[in-house]
Each structure stands twice: as C-alpha cells, then as structure tokens.
Design an enzyme around this catalytic site. Structure first.
Site, mmCIF file in Angstrom:
data_model
loop_
_atom_site.group_PDB
_atom_site.id
_atom_site.type_symbol
_atom_site.label_atom_id
_atom_site.label_comp_id
_atom_site.label_asym_id
_atom_site.label_seq_id
_atom_site.Cartn_x
_atom_site.Cartn_y
_atom_site.Cartn_z
ATOM 1 N N THR A 186 -9.859 6.099 9.792
ATOM 2 C CA THR A 186 -9.607 6.096 8.347
ATOM 3 C C THR A 186 -10.502 5.006 7.749
ATOM 4 O O THR A 186 -10.906 4.080 8.456
ATOM 5 C CB THR A 186 -8.143 5.767 8.039
ATOM 6 O OG1 THR A 186 -7.861 4.485 8.597
ATOM 7 C CG2 THR A 186 -7.207 6.778 8.645
ATOM 8 N N GLU A 331 -5.755 11.928 8.489
ATOM 9 C CA GLU A 331 -4.576 12.122 9.340
ATOM 10 C C GLU A 331 -4.116 13.582 9.379
ATOM 11 O O GLU A 331 -3.219 13.931 10.133
ATOM 12 C CB GLU A 331 -3.409 11.259 8.822
ATOM 13 C CG GLU A 331 -3.579 9.766 9.077
ATOM 14 C CD GLU A 331 -4.301 9.035 7.960
ATOM 15 O OE1 GLU A 331 -5.070 9.687 7.223
ATOM 16 O OE2 GLU A 331 -4.109 7.817 7.832
ATOM 17 N N LYS A 444 3.054 0.362 -12.847
ATOM 18 C CA LYS A 444 4.482 0.334 -13.178
ATOM 19 C C LYS A 444 4.664 -0.402 -14.500
ATOM 20 O O LYS A 444 4.510 -1.602 -14.579
ATOM 21 C CB LYS A 444 5.262 -0.372 -12.069
ATOM 22 C CG LYS A 444 5.134 0.340 -10.745
ATOM 23 C CD LYS A 444 6.023 -0.268 -9.680
ATOM 24 C CE LYS A 444 5.712 0.326 -8.317
ATOM 25 N NZ LYS A 444 4.506 -0.228 -7.677
ATOM 26 N N TRP A 449 6.418 4.903 -14.364
ATOM 27 C CA TRP A 449 5.105 4.955 -13.731
ATOM 28 C C TRP A 449 4.089 5.660 -14.615
ATOM 29 O O TRP A 449 4.383 6.702 -15.199
ATOM 30 C CB TRP A 449 5.182 5.688 -12.385
ATOM 31 C CG TRP A 449 5.898 4.911 -11.326
ATOM 32 C CD1 TRP A 449 6.517 3.706 -11.484
ATOM 33 C CD2 TRP A 449 6.083 5.288 -9.963
ATOM 34 N NE1 TRP A 449 7.073 3.315 -10.297
ATOM 35 C CE2 TRP A 449 6.828 4.263 -9.347
ATOM 36 C CE3 TRP A 449 5.694 6.396 -9.195
ATOM 37 C CZ2 TRP A 449 7.186 4.310 -8.002
ATOM 38 C CZ3 TRP A 449 6.053 6.437 -7.871
ATOM 39 C CH2 TRP A 449 6.782 5.404 -7.270
HETATM 40 P P1 ADP Z 1 -11.128 9.938 3.540
HETATM 41 O O1 ADP Z 1 -11.715 9.999 4.873
HETATM 42 O O2 ADP Z 1 -11.348 11.095 2.616
HETATM 43 O O3 ADP Z 1 -11.290 8.613 2.856
HETATM 44 P P2 ADP Z 1 -8.548 9.307 3.790
HETATM 45 O O4 ADP Z 1 -7.645 9.884 4.784
HETATM 46 O O5 ADP Z 1 -8.924 7.901 3.852
HETATM 47 O O6 ADP Z 1 -9.711 10.231 3.864
HETATM 48 O O7 ADP Z 1 -8.086 9.585 2.329
HETATM 49 C C1 ADP Z 1 -7.097 10.486 2.026
HETATM 50 C C2 ADP Z 1 -6.623 10.166 0.659
HETATM 51 O O8 ADP Z 1 -7.604 10.518 -0.307
HETATM 52 C C3 ADP Z 1 -5.420 10.942 0.242
HETATM 53 O O9 ADP Z 1 -4.242 10.422 0.804
HETATM 54 C C4 ADP Z 1 -5.489 10.801 -1.269
HETATM 55 O O10 ADP Z 1 -5.022 9.559 -1.710
HETATM 56 C C5 ADP Z 1 -6.975 10.849 -1.536
HETATM 57 N N1 ADP Z 1 -7.333 12.198 -1.938
HETATM 58 C C6 ADP Z 1 -7.933 13.148 -1.219
HETATM 59 N N2 ADP Z 1 -8.095 14.273 -1.938
HETATM 60 C C7 ADP Z 1 -7.566 14.029 -3.156
HETATM 61 C C8 ADP Z 1 -7.377 14.799 -4.358
HETATM 62 N N3 ADP Z 1 -7.802 16.046 -4.452
HETATM 63 N N4 ADP Z 1 -6.766 14.203 -5.403
HETATM 64 C C9 ADP Z 1 -6.334 12.938 -5.328
HETATM 65 N N5 ADP Z 1 -6.474 12.168 -4.235
HETATM 66 C C10 ADP Z 1 -7.073 12.699 -3.167
#
Ligand code: ADP
Length: 547
Positions: A186, A331, A444, A449
């Site tokens: 990640t 994940e 917040k 929110w």
């Molecule tokens: P990456 O490798 O894409 O950085 P992560 O697993 O770190 O993958 O990121 C996943 C996160 O990216 C999600 O939990 C969400 O917060 C954000 N994300 C992915 N797609 C979207 C979307 N379409 N809209 C909003 N947030 C998104």
C-alpha cells in the site's frame, strides 16, 4: 459431504497466458518501449518468452515463494516477468518507482526481493538503491546488450542475455492455487507501507470478476490500454484479464502525457482504458487545446481517487466515451465497485442516469460491503446514512505480509470476517455506494460531517480551476471548518469571492468553505492521490476569516 465429481484443476496465473497462447496466439501485444520506438508481438511469443525467462529464473536459483521485484513501466518485458515469476511459483513484487528512494529500499528489504528487474528509466535510482539493498542478489536491466546502462551496481544483469540461452522447453508447474503469486505494498501515506500478498486463486478469480460486462467488459474484440501502471495494484488486473479474454493489449511505457496517449489510442484503435483521474485531466486538456478527438475509445475506467462528475460529462460530450467510475483498494486486488447503470435505469432521464454514474458504484460478484456506525451497527442502505465502509470477499486481504498491522479483520454476528476500508460512504437502495471521504479526511463541523470530495468535485467543475483539495482547519466554535485549496488553470483569473459564489445553490449553506487558498500545485502520493497529510501540515497555522 457428497463431493462433486469435477476435475481437480488449480486456478493458476500461468493458465491465463497458456490459454491466450493457445486460443489467441496471434493476438497482438503492442508496447511503447523505454529504448524508443514500438515493439509488437503476440500472445504466443509472450508465452514462449515467459517460459524462457522462467528457465532463467530457475538457473539463477529463484525458488518457490521467493520474491522478485520490479521497477518498471507497462511493457512487454514487465508482462513476461509477471508470468515467468508467478507461473514458476515465485512471487512478483511490483515496486512503485515514484516512491521516495528510502521507501523503495525499505520495501525491497522488507519483501526480501532476491532479484530486481528494472526499466532503463530507473537505472540511476537502482544505482542509489543497491548499497541499501544488500539482500538483492542481482539487478536485471530490462533491455538488450546494446542498451545496457553504465551504472555501478553489484551483479548487473541484462534481460535479453539472461533468457538468450534458454529455449523454452519448460512445463509450467502444477502449483497449489493458494500459493502466493504477487505482492503489492500500500502507498503508506501513514506509517510504513504494508504488503498485500495475492494468491494464484485470488488473482485468477479477480481476473474473472474484472472482465465481466459490468466491470471492464473485456472480450476478444477489445483492445485495452492500461494507463494505470503495472506497479499500481497490478494495473487493476488488466495484465491478467486481457489474456484471459484474448484482448489486444497496448502498453504505454513511460509516455503517460496527453500527446503520447492520444497517438497510441488512435494508432492502435484502443477501445478500453483505465487510469486515475489526474492522467485523464491531462489527456482531456491536451485534446481540447489541440482540437483532437478520440475516435475508437468506448470506455474509460476511472478510479484510485474520486472521479469528478465534470470528467464523466467531458468524456461523454467531447468524445462519446463512457467514463466509468470505479473504486477499489490494494487490499481488494483491487476492484470493488463500478458505477454502471441497471436495466431499470434505461427508462430514466439522462440526468438521473448521470447522477448514478457519478456515484462510486455497485459491488461486483465476489465482493460484499456494508456501512457501520461508530459502534459497529450496520446502517441502512438509504443513500443518506453514512458510515465506515467494510468489505469481504475472496479477493480481499485477510492480513498483511509478515503479520504487519496485526489483525485487520472484524467478525460480524455470524462469525464472518470483514475488512475495514478506512473509507466513509453511503449506500443507496439500488446498491450504489458513494464515498464521501477517507475516514481520516472527513471534516467534522459542529458534530456533523462535511464531504471534502463533494466540495472538491464542485471546485473542479469551475472552468478556471485545474485542481482542488479541501481539508478541515481547526475552528474555535465548530471544531473544524473546510478550507478550499485551489490550483488555477494556466492564465485563468479567479478570485476567492467568485469561486465561493460558484458554490451557492449547489450545497447546504453550512458546507460552504470558510476560506480559499490559491497555490501553484498540490502534493500527490505515488499513486496520484491528493496528499492531504502534507496539506494539513502546510496549512496547520492557517487563520480562517471566520475564526
Ligand atoms: P492505491 O494503490 O490506489 O493508492 P490504496 O489501496 O492505497 O490504493 O487506495 C485505496 C483508496 O483509494 C480507497 O480506500 C479510497 O480511499 C481511494 N479511492 C479509490 N478509488 C476511489 C474512488 N473512485 N473514489 C474515492 N476514493 C477512491
């Protein structure tokens, strides 16, 4: 138990390329190379060269379960590495070269990569890394002898020389489908990155899920160009689902700018593509400035960050392209939801359908999701209640590599495991989920929110705005209030007052940003997301006019 009487065949990554070579042997894989120029060959060629590389890996002594790293763009050699490494029982570990060198070294060491394959672009990076990655037995430049970089690295190897002596008389081993096939970390915006270890089974099942008509809708008549890098959650599964379906594959290499992408889309008659919003912003602007059109593209999958509604509208109006909003996580392998309409929506108005397509999407088979409140109680799917988003499924991680991060699963009342995504969302009665924020990014205000994503989407729909971020700033009365941080388009003029006026009528009054800050650029993570932790530090002392 009465056992079904079906053949015992494991779901293996190698079966994807074997199938492509047999059923779609002459279908093309086209790559823009780092050395310059285009490379073209077929699935049959790719499978043979993957076998030759598998033999070379065996000769190097890479054993089952051992990790092999890559620092590479989307291209045919990277594709061969995917199959040779996983197919032979080792684990392909795609490293994001956009991370800081210290983070890259940390990840390579944590993964205990035995060899690291790299594109020439990253030769200098590798030269700096080598001294800090003592466990790496060799660094393989993904090129031929003529293009070998002159860098000082212990045991520098040449890809083409490595496979040259091998003829490909190699049988893909019959592995256990639960064995590890790939490793992705990640991005680690908080703390150290954590490794997600995919199995052969999860990779193959994800390829199925991601191919479905309401997913990427991939077939043997598709030409697919993954703009999303192979180091960003395996290019969302495209290197696996393209051979599964016999789609023509087009790899863009390092050329992710508007001009290079447009040339490739048109030249190769690309029908389907996928990537993060920032890339599409660059492409759409380039096309507009140069009065160009996308003549063959039908579908653009946009995810990784929230896709602004204005982008969905622009793709449709200016190019007739169906821009499909998608969501997922490292994940989750990564696909979770896509915002495609249902049959019953065909009778709706264009505006109603558009509103649905702007949502974050419906789950695909194999993924389940729910939203819960602070006490873990499930919230209704009424499109209004928002809470923490949890997911489960056979492509969802059950923990992190080397047990990092502890137990990540939560049990429900039936004893089933769920994974907390860290996202905050609503789910409507038709099952369309909408992410309002990362839980750590929600603002917040007075116990309620405010969605930073909603406020950002409105800002970028203003013609003078190139990019926008909204963060919460401490406020003596309301706890937190939104600050809008904006990058203007080149040569555009825009005042704080004009921009705030633009919000009127589009949001509840109390959502109105308290202030606007204009900046030259916004910080991004290595996967193109807004780096809000940095913004919060940068604007820590910001005085709101309302405070
Ligand atoms: P990456 O490798 O894409 O950085 P992560 O697993 O770190 O993958 O990121 C996943 C996160 O990216 C999600 O939990 C969400 O917060 C954000 N994300 C992915 N797609 C979207 C979307 N379409 N809209 C909003 N947030 C998104």
């Amino acid at each position: 138990m009465l056992r079904g009487i079906m053949m015992d065949q494991q779901l293996l990554v190698s079966s994807l390329i074997v199938h492509a070579a047999r059923a779609h042997g002459d279908t093309e894989i086209v790559s823009r190379t780092v050395e310059g120029g285009m490379h073209r060959y077929t699935y049959a060629d790719a499978e043979l060269r993957s076998r030759r590389l598998a033999q070379a890996l065996a000769k190097l002594g890479v054993g089952e379960g051992e990790r092999v790293g890559t620092l590479a763009w989307n291209g045919y050699r990277h594709f061969e590495i995917y199959y040779a490494v996983s197919g032979s029982g080792a684990v392909v570990h795609t490293v994001n070269p956009r991370l800081f060198p210290e983070q890259i070294a940390w990840i390579i060491n944590h993964a205990d990569d035995q060899y690291v394959f790299f594109d020439l672009t990253f030769a200098a990076l590798v030269e700096g890394l080598a001294a800090h990655c003592k466990g790496v037995k060799g660094w393989v430049a993904m090129t031929d002898r003529a293009h070998m970089p002159s860098i000082k690295v212990p045991n520098l190897l040449c890809y083409e020389e490595l496979i040259e002596p091998h003829k490909g008389d190699y049988a893909w081993p019959e592995l256990d489908e639960w064995s590890a096939a790939g490793l992705c970390y990640t991005s680690g915006t908080t703390g150290n990155p954590k490794g997600v270890l995919y199995s052969h089974r999860s990779t193959v099942l994800h390829a199925y899920n991601a191919s479905l008509p309401d997913s990427l809708n991939c077939s043997a008549a598709t030409t697919i160009l993954p703009v999303v890098p192979m180091f960003h959650v395996n290019a969302w599964g495209i290197p696996y689902l393209a051979p599964m379906n016999g789609a023509k594959l087009v790899f863009p290499g390092a050329g992710l700018d508007g001009k290079s992408l447009h040339e490739l889309f048109e030249g190769e008659k690309v029908t389907t593509t996928a990537g993060v919003p920032t890339v599409w912003l660059g492409l759409l602007n380039y096309l507009r400035d140069n009065k160009l059109k996308l003549s063959t593209l039908k579908t653009a999958i946009v995810g990784g960050s929230a896709c602004p509604p204005s982008m969905i509208a622009d793709f449709e109006k200016e190019h007739g392209v169906d821009c499909v909003h998608a969501w997922g996580m490292t994940e989750m392998s990564p696909l979770g939801t896509l915002a495609r309409i249902k049959g019953k929506h065909l009778a709706s108005t264009h505006d109603e359908r558009f509103a649905l397509r702007c949502k974050t999407g419906r789950i695909i088979y194999g993924v389940d999701m729910k939203i819960v409140d602070g006490e873990g109680r499930e919230l209704p799917h009424d499109g209004k209640a928002f809470g923490d988003l949890l997911v489960r499924g056979y492509c969802v991680t059950a923990g992190y590599f080397r047990g990092e991060g502890g137990n990540v699963l939560e049990k429900d009342e039936h004893g089933r495991n769920w994974f907390r995504t860290g996202d905050v969302a609503t789910i409507d009665p038709d099952g369309y989920m909408q992410i309002t924020d990362r839980s750590k990014d929600v603002i917040k205000s007075g116990g309620e929110w405010i969605s930073s994503i909603d406020l950002e989407n409105i800002a970028v729909s203003h013609p003078a705005v190139a990019e926008a971020a909204v963060i919460g700033i401490a406020h003596p009365k309301w706890d937190e209030r939104p600050l809008l941080i904006v990058v203007k388009k080149p040569d555009a003029t825009l005042t704080r007052e004009e921009l705030l006026k633009f919000y009127e009528g589009k949001i509840a009054k109390w959502w109105m940003p308290d202030d606007v800050a204009f900046v030259d650029q916004l910080p991004h993570t290595a996967t193109g997301k807004l780096l809000k932790t940095k913004l919060r530090t940068d604007f820590k002392g910001h005085k709101l006019p309302t405070a």
